[in-house]
Design a protein around this motif. Structure first.
Motif, PDB file in Angstrom:
ATOM      1  N   UNK A   1       0.885  -1.160   0.000  1.00 29.01           N
ATOM      2  CA  UNK A   1       0.000   0.000   0.000  1.00 29.01           C
ATOM      3  C   UNK A   1       0.920   1.205   0.000  1.00 29.01           C
ATOM      4  N   UNK A   2       0.452   2.301  -0.545  1.00 33.88           N
ATOM      5  CA  UNK A   2       1.282   3.500  -0.503  1.00 33.88           C
ATOM      6  C   UNK A   2       0.734   4.582  -1.397  1.00 33.88           C
ATOM      7  N   UNK A   3       1.126   5.823  -1.104  1.00 33.94           N
ATOM      8  CA  UNK A   3       0.684   6.948  -1.918  1.00 33.94           C
ATOM      9  C   UNK A   3       1.659   8.098  -1.825  1.00 33.94           C
ATOM     10  N   UNK A   4       1.469   9.098  -2.691  1.00 33.66           N
ATOM     11  CA  UNK A   4       2.373  10.255  -2.716  1.00 33.66           C
ATOM     12  C   UNK A   4       1.603  11.446  -3.270  1.00 33.66           C
ATOM     13  N   UNK A   5       1.959  12.626  -2.775  1.00 37.14           N
ATOM     14  CA  UNK A   5       1.472  13.869  -3.391  1.00 37.14           C
ATOM     15  C   UNK A   5       2.690  14.678  -3.815  1.00 37.14           C
ATOM     16  N   UNK A   6       2.685  15.163  -5.051  1.00 35.78           N
ATOM     17  CA  UNK A   6       3.734  16.102  -5.457  1.00 35.78           C
ATOM     18  C   UNK A   6       3.105  17.478  -5.637  1.00 35.78           C
ATOM     19  N   UNK A   7       3.885  18.499  -5.302  1.00 32.22           N
ATOM     20  CA  UNK A   7       3.434  19.889  -5.435  1.00 32.22           C
ATOM     21  C   UNK A   7       4.653  20.799  -5.497  1.00 32.22           C
ATOM     22  N   UNK A   8       4.444  21.996  -6.032  1.00 34.81           N
ATOM     23  CA  UNK A   8       5.511  23.002  -6.011  1.00 34.81           C
ATOM     24  C   UNK A   8       5.212  24.076  -4.967  1.00 34.81           C
ATOM     25  N   UNK A   9       4.093  23.923  -4.254  1.00 34.94           N
ATOM     26  CA  UNK A   9       3.642  24.967  -3.334  1.00 34.94           C
ATOM     27  C   UNK A   9       4.074  24.615  -1.909  1.00 34.94           C
ATOM     28  N   UNK A  10       4.963  25.450  -1.358  1.00 38.80           N
ATOM     29  CA  UNK A  10       5.589  25.153  -0.069  1.00 38.80           C
ATOM     30  C   UNK A  10       4.568  25.045   1.068  1.00 38.80           C
ATOM     31  N   UNK A  11       3.616  25.985   1.117  1.00 43.04           N
ATOM     32  CA  UNK A  11       2.648  25.977   2.224  1.00 43.04           C
ATOM     33  C   UNK A  11       1.805  24.696   2.185  1.00 43.04           C
TER      34      UNK A  11
END
Ligand code: PLP
Length: 351
Positions: free
Chosen positions: A187-197
């Protein structure tokens, strides 16, 4: 039974897990950051925040949206796994289902724009079957109406859109590492973003709402373990290879179906991650019967989300294209260890 998808686990994957089991850290240790850093680099995003599964990641993404009293609608597609829309309900927001394009089954940007009201707060697009949505159009719409754009990329790790990797095309991109997906951590997941907050919020959200030792808001324990992150690191190195093999299998299917007219493969863009190989068949019940007798799993991606009883009792939706197509589609087996003889068995049971 020939499944529609399955994991590829090799010796080095096993060794990576064993090494962690012998180490001091089974969870909240160094492998977590190492995996997140490698993942962010792979997709080309500034931040990657790991989660215990893709659904928890979706929950985090929707929870990061700043609420205001009169804006409570999120636009999404019905042609997805229920978890996409469930994540909207976890935050007491309202899913608004918008129809798909008939050739790709991806959310139709024009219909997204028509569905926007003064209550709309975000869009969750889904890269169905591994193909990136039309992000140029979706980003323009999101910008014009000040909406958050979330990409559910649980199918599309390794895919690209106009030379940009999936993971950089929306405000937040969600991945899943369930065994049927392009790579796995169990099981596993990830979120990528460029927004620091947002990255900071998500890190706290998956750890009880804690920042350093203080708890600032109500969060969850949605952490991914070091054991899983070590497997993730090992699998991540193989994503491009996995996608390449999937693509070859898809090409083989395509060659078989090119001249027929009873079996119509879904249109596939070149830079897809080939998570699913979907065909439209006229006589689906007959095919399902033949598959079952031949030991081939028959899976339909997807029965529409709003057709599930829980949704039917609560939400109205009208997506005629998705409704028509969801009665015709069938997912054929596609995964790196699928043997050619088994692929031929699938094909022969279709004709
Ligand atoms: C697999 C999947 C999810 C959920 O991921 P889990 O890791 O199983 O929780 C969400 N959305 C889509 C489109 C998926 O395919």
């Amino acid at each position: 039974m020939i499944p529609y998808g399955r994991q590829t686990i090799e010796k080095d994957d096993i060794q990576a897990v064993v090494n962690v089991l012998k180490s001091d850290w089974l969870t909240t240790g160094p492998k977590v950051e190492e995996f997140e850093k490698a993942f962010a680099e792979y997709v080309g995003a500034k931040y990657a925040i790991s989660f215990s599964n893709g659904t928890a990641a979706l929950h985090g993404a929707v929870s990061s949206i700043k609420k205001s009293h009169n804006r409570d609608e999120i636009i999404t597609t019905p042609m997805t796994f229920a978890a996409t829309a469930n994540s909207i309900l976890y935050s007491d927001l309202v899913p608004v289902f918008v129809d798909v394009e008939e050739d790709t089954l991806l959310i139709d940007p024009q219909k997204v724009e028509s569905a926007i009201t003064e209550k709309t707060i975000a869009i969750i697009a889904v890269d169905y079957a591994g193909q990136p949505c039309n992000y140029d159009a979706l980003r323009e719409i999101a910008y014009k109406h000040t909406l958050i754009l979330i990409a559910d990329a649980c199918h599309s790790l390794g895919a690209a859109y106009k030379d940009k990797k999936v993971g950089t095309l929306a405000d937040m991109t969600i991945f899943s590492f369930h065994p049927v997906k392009v790579m796995t951590t169990g099981e596993g997941g990830m979120i990528t973003t460029d927004i620091k907050s947002i990255a900071e919020f998500l890190k706290a959200f998956r750890n009880h709402g804690r920042q350093s030792s203080d708890m600032n808001f109500l969060g969850f324990n949605y952490r991914l373990t070091d054991i899983q992150c070590a497997l993730g690191l090992s699998q991540l190195r193989k994503v491009d290879t996995f996608v390449k093999i999937r693509k070859d299998i898809a090409k083989d299917y395509h060659d078989w179906f090119r001249f027929g007219n009873r079996i119509i493969p879904l249109f596939i863009k070149e830079d897809s991650a080939y998570h699913l190989y979907v065909v439209k068949v006229e006589n689906r019940d007959v095919v399902i019967k033949a598959f079952t007798e031949a030991g081939i799993a028959t899976v339909i991606h997807y029965p529409l989300v709003y057709k599930h009883k829980y949704y039917q009792d609560r939400f109205d939706a009208n997506c005629p294209i998705a409704e028509k197509v969801s009665k015709q589609i069938l997912s054929l087996p596609i995964y790196p260890t699928l043997r050619y003889e088994n692929q031929l068995k699938v094909i022969s049971n279709l004709f």
